[in-house]
Design a protein around this motif. Structure first.
Motif, PDB file in Angstrom:
ATOM      1  N   ILE A  84       0.819  -1.216   0.000  1.00 22.15           N
ATOM      2  CA  ILE A  84       0.000   0.000   0.000  1.00 22.15           C
ATOM      3  C   ILE A  84       0.848   1.259   0.000  1.00 22.15           C
ATOM      4  N   VAL A  85       1.825   1.340   0.889  1.00 19.26           N
ATOM      5  CA  VAL A  85       2.581   2.571   1.070  1.00 19.26           C
ATOM      6  C   VAL A  85       4.074   2.265   1.026  1.00 19.26           C
ATOM      7  N   SER A  86       4.827   3.149   0.369  1.00 17.87           N
ATOM      8  CA  SER A  86       6.282   3.048   0.327  1.00 17.87           C
ATOM      9  C   SER A  86       6.890   4.111   1.222  1.00 17.87           C
ATOM     10  N   LEU A  87       7.913   3.727   1.968  1.00 19.74           N
ATOM     11  CA  LEU A  87       8.631   4.636   2.862  1.00 19.74           C
ATOM     12  C   LEU A  87      10.120   4.472   2.591  1.00 19.74           C
ATOM     13  N   GLY A  88      10.807   5.553   2.340  1.00 17.02           N
ATOM     14  CA  GLY A  88      12.219   5.465   2.036  1.00 17.02           C
ATOM     15  C   GLY A  88      12.476   5.250   0.555  1.00 17.02           C
ATOM     16  N   PRO A  89      13.734   5.098   0.169  1.00 20.07           N
ATOM     17  CA  PRO A  89      14.107   5.092  -1.245  1.00 20.07           C
ATOM     18  C   PRO A  89      13.950   3.764  -1.972  1.00 20.07           C
ATOM     19  N   TYR A  90      13.890   2.634  -1.269  1.00 16.20           N
ATOM     20  CA  TYR A  90      13.927   1.344  -1.946  1.00 16.20           C
ATOM     21  C   TYR A  90      12.717   1.122  -2.853  1.00 16.20           C
ATOM     22  N   HIS A  91      11.554   1.558  -2.439  1.00 23.52           N
ATOM     23  CA  HIS A  91      10.333   1.368  -3.228  1.00 23.52           C
ATOM     24  C   HIS A  91       9.699   2.708  -3.594  1.00 23.52           C
ATOM     25  N   HIS A  92      10.514   3.740  -3.589  1.00 23.31           N
ATOM     26  CA  HIS A  92      10.019   5.085  -3.882  1.00 23.31           C
ATOM     27  C   HIS A  92       9.555   5.203  -5.331  1.00 23.31           C
ATOM     28  N   ASN A  93       8.396   5.839  -5.496  1.00 20.81           N
ATOM     29  CA  ASN A  93       7.857   6.186  -6.817  1.00 20.81           C
ATOM     30  C   ASN A  93       7.486   4.967  -7.654  1.00 20.81           C
ATOM     31  N   LYS A  94       7.226   3.835  -7.016  1.00 20.46           N
ATOM     32  CA  LYS A  94       6.721   2.695  -7.767  1.00 20.46           C
ATOM     33  C   LYS A  94       5.257   2.924  -8.114  1.00 20.46           C
ATOM     34  N   ARG A  95       4.894   2.508  -9.304  1.00 19.42           N
ATOM     35  CA  ARG A  95       3.579   2.854  -9.826  1.00 19.42           C
ATOM     36  C   ARG A  95       2.450   2.332  -8.947  1.00 19.42           C
ATOM     37  N   ARG A  96       2.572   1.128  -8.465  1.00 15.14           N
ATOM     38  CA  ARG A  96       1.476   0.541  -7.690  1.00 15.14           C
ATOM     39  C   ARG A  96       1.336   1.158  -6.303  1.00 15.14           C
ATOM     40  N   LEU A  97       2.317   1.970  -5.878  1.00 13.19           N
ATOM     41  CA  LEU A  97       2.272   2.589  -4.558  1.00 13.19           C
ATOM     42  C   LEU A  97       2.062   4.109  -4.615  1.00 13.19           C
ATOM     43  N   ARG A  98       1.844   4.650  -5.803  1.00 11.95           N
ATOM     44  CA  ARG A  98       1.704   6.092  -5.944  1.00 11.95           C
ATOM     45  C   ARG A  98       0.367   6.624  -5.427  1.00 11.95           C
ATOM     46  N   ASN A  99      -0.617   5.751  -5.253  1.00 11.41           N
ATOM     47  CA  ASN A  99      -1.921   6.223  -4.785  1.00 11.41           C
ATOM     48  C   ASN A  99      -1.866   6.821  -3.389  1.00 11.41           C
ATOM     49  N   MET A 100      -0.797   6.493  -2.625  1.00 14.68           N
ATOM     50  CA  MET A 100      -0.684   7.018  -1.269  1.00 14.68           C
ATOM     51  C   MET A 100      -0.031   8.399  -1.237  1.00 14.68           C
ATOM     52  N   ASP A 101       0.575   8.852  -2.326  1.00 15.06           N
ATOM     53  CA  ASP A 101       1.273  10.140  -2.327  1.00 15.06           C
ATOM     54  C   ASP A 101       0.365  11.320  -2.003  1.00 15.06           C
ATOM     55  N   PRO A 102      -0.845  11.426  -2.568  1.00 15.13           N
ATOM     56  CA  PRO A 102      -1.712  12.552  -2.178  1.00 15.13           C
ATOM     57  C   PRO A 102      -2.024  12.580  -0.687  1.00 15.13           C
ATOM     58  N   HIS A 103      -2.151  11.427  -0.054  1.00 12.57           N
ATOM     59  CA  HIS A 103      -2.433  11.378   1.382  1.00 12.57           C
ATOM     60  C   HIS A 103      -1.205  11.796   2.192  1.00 12.57           C
ATOM     61  N   LYS A 104      -0.021  11.529   1.675  1.00 13.61           N
ATOM     62  CA  LYS A 104       1.191  12.013   2.345  1.00 13.61           C
ATOM     63  C   LYS A 104       1.235  13.542   2.330  1.00 13.61           C
ATOM     64  N   TRP A 105       0.886  14.133   1.186  1.00 13.32           N
ATOM     65  CA  TRP A 105       0.876  15.599   1.110  1.00 13.32           C
ATOM     66  C   TRP A 105      -0.206  16.179   2.020  1.00 13.32           C
ATOM     67  N   ARG A 106      -1.322  15.474   2.161  1.00 12.26           N
ATOM     68  CA  ARG A 106      -2.351  15.945   3.099  1.00 12.26           C
ATOM     69  C   ARG A 106      -1.831  15.942   4.528  1.00 12.26           C
ATOM     70  N   ALA A 107      -1.029  14.926   4.864  1.00 11.36           N
ATOM     71  CA  ALA A 107      -0.456  14.866   6.212  1.00 11.36           C
ATOM     72  C   ALA A 107       0.472  16.056   6.464  1.00 11.36           C
ATOM     73  N   VAL A 108       1.312  16.378   5.486  1.00 13.89           N
ATOM     74  CA  VAL A 108       2.210  17.527   5.634  1.00 13.89           C
ATOM     75  C   VAL A 108       1.403  18.809   5.772  1.00 13.89           C
ATOM     76  N   ASN A 109       0.357  18.934   4.981  1.00 14.29           N
ATOM     77  CA  ASN A 109      -0.479  20.141   5.038  1.00 14.29           C
ATOM     78  C   ASN A 109      -1.149  20.296   6.395  1.00 14.29           C
ATOM     79  N   HIS A 110      -1.623  19.200   6.981  1.00 18.27           N
ATOM     80  CA  HIS A 110      -2.249  19.267   8.311  1.00 18.27           C
ATOM     81  C   HIS A 110      -1.227  19.705   9.364  1.00 18.27           C
ATOM     82  N   ILE A 111      -0.021  19.191   9.263  1.00 11.01           N
ATOM     83  CA  ILE A 111       1.007  19.564  10.240  1.00 11.01           C
ATOM     84  C   ILE A 111       1.325  21.048  10.145  1.00 11.01           C
TER      85      ILE A 111
END
Length: 536
Positions: free
Chosen positions: A128-155
C-alpha cells in the motif's frame, strides 16, 4: 544489353573502391607492403574483368574475398589507455566502498536474495505505502502520495510553520541518512530531502493519530486513510517491513520541530510501540504479582523496555523488536563446540535440529503447559514439563517474523533471539497434529484457516536462514529436554499413560483388567494349593 551489364559492373567497382577507402581510413598509416600490393592487384583484376566481360558472380565473389581480407587486418580491440582508465576508476570506486566508516552506519537493508527464494517475496514488499528510497515512486504505490501531502499540510496548518523549516532541518542530516541505506541512492539531494520530509510527516501523523485520535488532529471521521479502518492493519504491516524504514533520528527531528524542541528524543519510539502493538505475536496480560515474580526471576538488572531510556533505536522495526525481547537471555556458547561446529551454514534440518517435534516428545514423556508471561520467547523446562508462553498467530505474523529474521541476518550488531525462537518452534511443529496439541494446551492460538496452515507457516520461515544452533539461547533448554528423553523409564511411563490413562473409559478398562487378572491369579493359587494340601 552489354551497356547495362557494364553499368552494373561499374557500380559494383565504385562501391568496392569506396569500401576499400573506408577500411583503409581505419588502418594505421604504416601499412605492410603486402596489403598495398593486394589492393593494387585487386584494382587491376577488376579492370581486366571489366574489359573481358567476365560473369558478374565471379566478380562478386572476388569482392567478398578481398573485403574479408581487408577487414581482418583492421584493429581488433579498443584503445588500451581507455581500458586502463576504466579499470582504475572501478578500483577507486571499490576503495571508497571498502571504507569501514560507511558500513558501520548501515542499518536499513535490502532483503538478501537467498531469503527471497523461499517463495515469500510478498512478505518483504509493501502493498500500500512506500517509505524510504527502496520502493520510492513505484507505480502501484503512488496512490498514497496525495495522502502524504495531506499529512504535511495538516502539520503545517496546526503548527503555523513553513515547509522550509523541515526541509532545511533534513538537509543537514541528508548525508547521515543516506549512509543508513544499502547501495547508492539514485535520487538528487532535493528529491531525497523531499521524500524524507514527506514520508516522515506521514509516519508521525499515523503515530499521533493512533495515540491521540485522528479527530483531534483535524481529520474527518470518514477519512479513507487517517482513521482506524480496516486498511490500517495493512498499512501497519507495510510500515514494519525492513525495506520500508526511515531512520529514527530523522523522525525524532521532524517530531521535535513540531513540538518546538528540535533535540527531543524518545517520544517517537513510544508512539511507534503503541502504533504497532496490534502486530505483537502475544497479547497475554500480566498481573502485578506475575510481573514482580518475573522481574525477580531475571534479576535486578532486568527492567521493562522503556524507549525513553534507550536512545539506540535504529528505526521502527528495531524499536519494535527490542520491545518484544525486552532484556533477552544472554547465551553462553561453548568455545570448543563452536570451534568444531559445522552448523553455521544455510539451514539444514539435520544440522538445525534443536529439539524433536511435539508428538515425539509426548511419546517420550514430555508434557506441555502454557506459561503466563508476555515474553513469547521465554521457554522453560522443568520436571518433564515444557512451559511455552502463548503465541498469537494472525495474517501479519508471517511477514513480521520474516522481516525480523531478515534484520537479524543482515545487521551485525544484532542478536539472533527471534531467529532462535522461530527455529525452535519450527522443530516442535512438523505436522498439523503438533499444532493441534499445542492449541489444546493453550500455547498456540491462530486466526488462520486450519492447523495445517500454521504448520506450513513455521516450516517455511527458516528454510534458507543461516543459523548456528550453538549460539541459540534455547540450546540449554533443548539439551535438558533431550537428556530427559534419553531415560527409558520416562518413555515407558509415558506409553503407559497414553495407552491406558488417556480417558476415563481407558482407565476403567485398565482397572477391570487388573482386577480380572488378580482374581485369575487367586483362583489358580487356591486350585494348586488345594491339590497339594487336601482338606482333612
Amino acid at each position: 544489353m552489354v551497356a547495362v551489364f557494364n553499368k552494373e559492373l561499374l557500380s559494383w567497382y565504385l562501391i568496392t573502391l569506396k569500401l576499400n577507402e573506408t577500411v583503409e581510413a581505419g588502418l594505421p598509416k604504416t601499412q605492410s607492403p603486402s596489403t598495398t600490393t593486394r589492393s593494387i592487384q585487386f584494382s587491376q583484376e577488376v579492370q581486366v574483368q571489366k574489359e573481358q566481360h567476365q560473369p558478374f558472380d565471379s566478380l562478386q565473389v572476388t569482392i567478398k574475398e578481398e573485403t574479408k581480407n581487408i577487414v581482418e587486418v583492421g584493429p581488433k580491440s579498443p584503445d588500451s589507455s581507455d581500458w586502463l582508465i576504466s579499470i582504475k576508476e572501478r578500483l577507486d570506486h571499490a576503495n571508497q566502498d571498502d571504507d569501514g566508516s560507511t558500513w558501520s552506519k548501515l542499518c536499513i537493508y535490502k532483503v538478501p536474495q537467498y531469503l527471497r527464494e523461499t517463495g515469500d517475496d510478498r512478505a518483504y514488499l509493501p502493498q500500500i505505502v512506500s517509505l524510504g528510497p527502496y520502493h520510492h515512486n513505484k507505480r502501484r504505490l503512488r496512490n498514497m502520495d496525495p495522502h502524504k501531502w495531506r499529512a504535511v499540510n495538516h502539520i503545517l496548518k496546526r503548527t503555523n510553520q513553513d515547509i522550509t523549516l523541515y526541509l532545511d532541518a533534513i538537509k543537514v542530516l541528508e548525508e547521515r541518512a543516506r549512509a543508513c541505506y544499502e547501495g547508492p541512492i539514485c535520487l538528487s539531494s532535493n528529491e531525497f530531502v523531499e521524500m524524507m520530509v514527506l514520508d516522515g510527516c506521514f509516519i508521525l501523523e499515523l503515530f499521533r493519530g493512533a495515540a491521540e485520535g485522528f479527530k483531534q488532529l483535524g481529520y474527518s471521521r470518514n477519512d479513507p486513510i487517517f482513521a482506524m479502518r480496516g486498511s490500517m492493519h495493512s498499512i501497519q504491516r507495510d510500515m514494519i517491513m525492513l525495506e520500508n524504514q526511515i531512520p529514527l533520528f530523522l523522525l525524532d527531528r521532524l517530531f521535535g520541530i513540531q513540538m518546538g524542541q528540535p533535540e527531543l528524543r524518545g517520544i517517537v519510539a513510544r508512539l511507534a510501540l503503541r502504533f504497532f502493538d496490534p502486530l505483537s505475536p502475544t497479547d497475554e496480560p500480566l498481573t502485578r504479582s506475575d510481573r514482580s515474580r518475573l522481574e525477580i526471576s531475571f534479576g535486578r538488572n532486568t527492567s521493562t523496555f522503556d524507549p525513553l531510556a534507550d536512545l539506540g533505536g535504529l528505526h521502527c522495526l528495531d524499536v519494535f523488536r527490542r520491545s518484544l525481547l525486552r532484556v533477552g537471555p544472554q547465551p553462553t556458547p561453548r568455545i570448543w563446540v563452536k570451534k568444531w561446529s559445522h552448523s553455521h551454514r544455510v539451514a539444514d534440518k539435520r544440522r538445525q535440529q534443536l529439539i524433536h517435534c511435539v508428538t515425539e516428545l509426548r511419546e517420550a514423556g514430555i508434557n506441555f503447559k502454557k506459561r503466563k508471561t508476555d515474553r513469547f520467547w521465554d521457554v522453560k523446562f522443568k520436571d518433564g514439563v515444557l512451559k511455552i508462553p502463548r503465541l498469537l498467530i494472525h495474517d501479519g505474523t508471517k511477514s513480521l517474523f520474516l522481516n525480523l529474521i531478515a534484520f537479524e541476518q543482515c545487521h551485525l550488531d544484532c542478536t539472533n533471539y527471534i531467529t532462535s525462537y522461530v527455529v525452535f518452534m519450527d522443530n516442535l511443529i512438523n505436522s498439523p497434529e503438533d499444532v493441534s496439541i499445542l492449541h489444546y494446551c493453550g500455547i498456540i492460538e491462530h486466526w488462520l484457516g486450519s492447523d495445517a496452515e500454521v504448520a506450513d507457516l513455521f516450516n517455511r520461515l527458516c528454510q534458507e536462514v543461516v543459523f548456528d544452533i550453538n549460539d541459540s539461547y534455547l540450546s540449554p533448554v533443548s539439551q535438558q529436554v533431550n537428556r530427559y528423553c534419553e531415560h527409558r523409564w520416562n518413555t515407558w511411563r509415558a506409553t503407559l499413560s497414553h495407552n491406558y490413562f488417556s480417558n476415563p473409559w481407558a482407565i476403567i478398562s485398565f482397572v477391570a483388567a487388573v482386577i480380572l487378572l488378580l482374581l485369575t491369579l487367586a483362583q489358580t493359587f487356591y486350585a494348586v494349593y488345594g491339590y497339594y494340601v487336601p482338606h482333612s
